[in-house]
Design an enzyme around this catalytic site. Structure first.
Site, short mmCIF file in Angstrom:
data_model
loop_
_atom_site.label_atom_id
_atom_site.label_comp_id
_atom_site.label_asym_id
_atom_site.label_seq_id
_atom_site.Cartn_x
_atom_site.Cartn_y
_atom_site.Cartn_z
NE ARG A 133 32.40 4.72 -27.49
CZ ARG A 133 31.51 5.30 -26.69
NH1 ARG A 133 30.21 5.05 -26.82
NH2 ARG A 133 31.91 6.17 -25.77
CG LEU A 190 23.30 4.44 -34.14
CD1 LEU A 190 23.32 5.63 -35.09
CD2 LEU A 190 24.38 3.44 -34.52
CG ASP A 191 27.43 3.54 -28.24
OD1 ASP A 191 26.58 2.71 -27.87
OD2 ASP A 191 28.63 3.25 -28.43
NE ARG A 192 25.67 11.39 -23.96
CZ ARG A 192 25.96 11.83 -22.74
NH1 ARG A 192 25.06 11.80 -21.78
NH2 ARG A 192 27.17 12.28 -22.47
#
Length: 215
Positions: free
Chosen positions: A162, A61-63
């Site tokens: 996103r 998962l993205d930060r």
């Protein structure tokens, strides 16, 4: 976006653990895996290794995204889970708060994505060389200021949700890359991996793991 990496401290919520699987609720602001350089060494994987020495990465998962993340605890589990993600057999549900009112209550974004090389790690839509990327969405509630949406990615491209929300004209609130004008107004990016469905590596039983959005 702040260049200072200041990950949240505290216990990592364990949603499920057995002889093959480890499922956790990743906090926002914590890298999934180490970044480049010692200052980016602290991450979810290294923290979990202390309690689960055999933990193995399956996906990321993205930060700035929080939520459900699964790890394998054996080589078999890692391969089995990896194959499910590769074959798009897993089912992922995200919750997001986005800017403005989404007019359509449901819809699909089908826009190919590729890395924006001069601005890495940002991604962009490219109809010539982009990889197929598909996201279904459903509006939970909406006002003129913002909409709360459930996102169902059919593919797993980097930054897919996103960029797709930005492409609709409704960037995710607090997104430092794709909604920078809102980044300072929110304590975090408003994107959370709410649910993950997969088949257990031992026996293939379908399982569902959920973590409620903290926003």
């Amino acid at each position: 976006m702040s260049d200072i990496y200041n990950p949240p401290m505290g216990e990592i919520p364990i949603l499920h653990a057995d002889h093959e699987l480890l499922v956790v609720d990743k906090p926002a602001g914590l890298l999934s895996v180490p970044g480049k350089g010692p200052e980016l060494a602290d991450c979810l994987l290294t923290r979990l290794e202390k309690a689960f020495p055999t933990v193995r990465l399956v996906h990321r998962l993205d930060r700035d995204t929080s939520g459900v993340m699964v790890f394998g605890l054996t080589a078999h589990a890692q391969r089995h889970l990896g194959a499910q993600f590769e074959a798009r057999k897993t089912k992922k549900t995200y919750i997001a708060r986005v800017a403005g009112r989404l007019e359509s209550k449901t819809g699909t974004v089908d826009l190919p994505l590729i890395v924006d090389w001069p601005n890495r790690p940002k991604q962009m839509v490219c109809h010539e060389t982009g990889k197929p990327s598909i996201t279904d969405y459903k509006v939970v509630k909406a006002s003129d200021e913002e909409s709360r949406v459930r996102l169902f990615p059919q593919t797993g491209r980097s930054h897919q949700l996103r960029v797709h929300m930005l492409a609709l004209g409704h960037p995710i609130l607090g997104d430092p890359f794709y909604g920078p004008e809102t980044a300072g107004q929110y304590p975090r990016m408003m994107l959370h991996a709410e649910e993950l469905r997969l088949n257990h590596p031992d026996g293939g039983l379908s399982q569902k793991f959920r973590a409620k959005a903290p926003f």
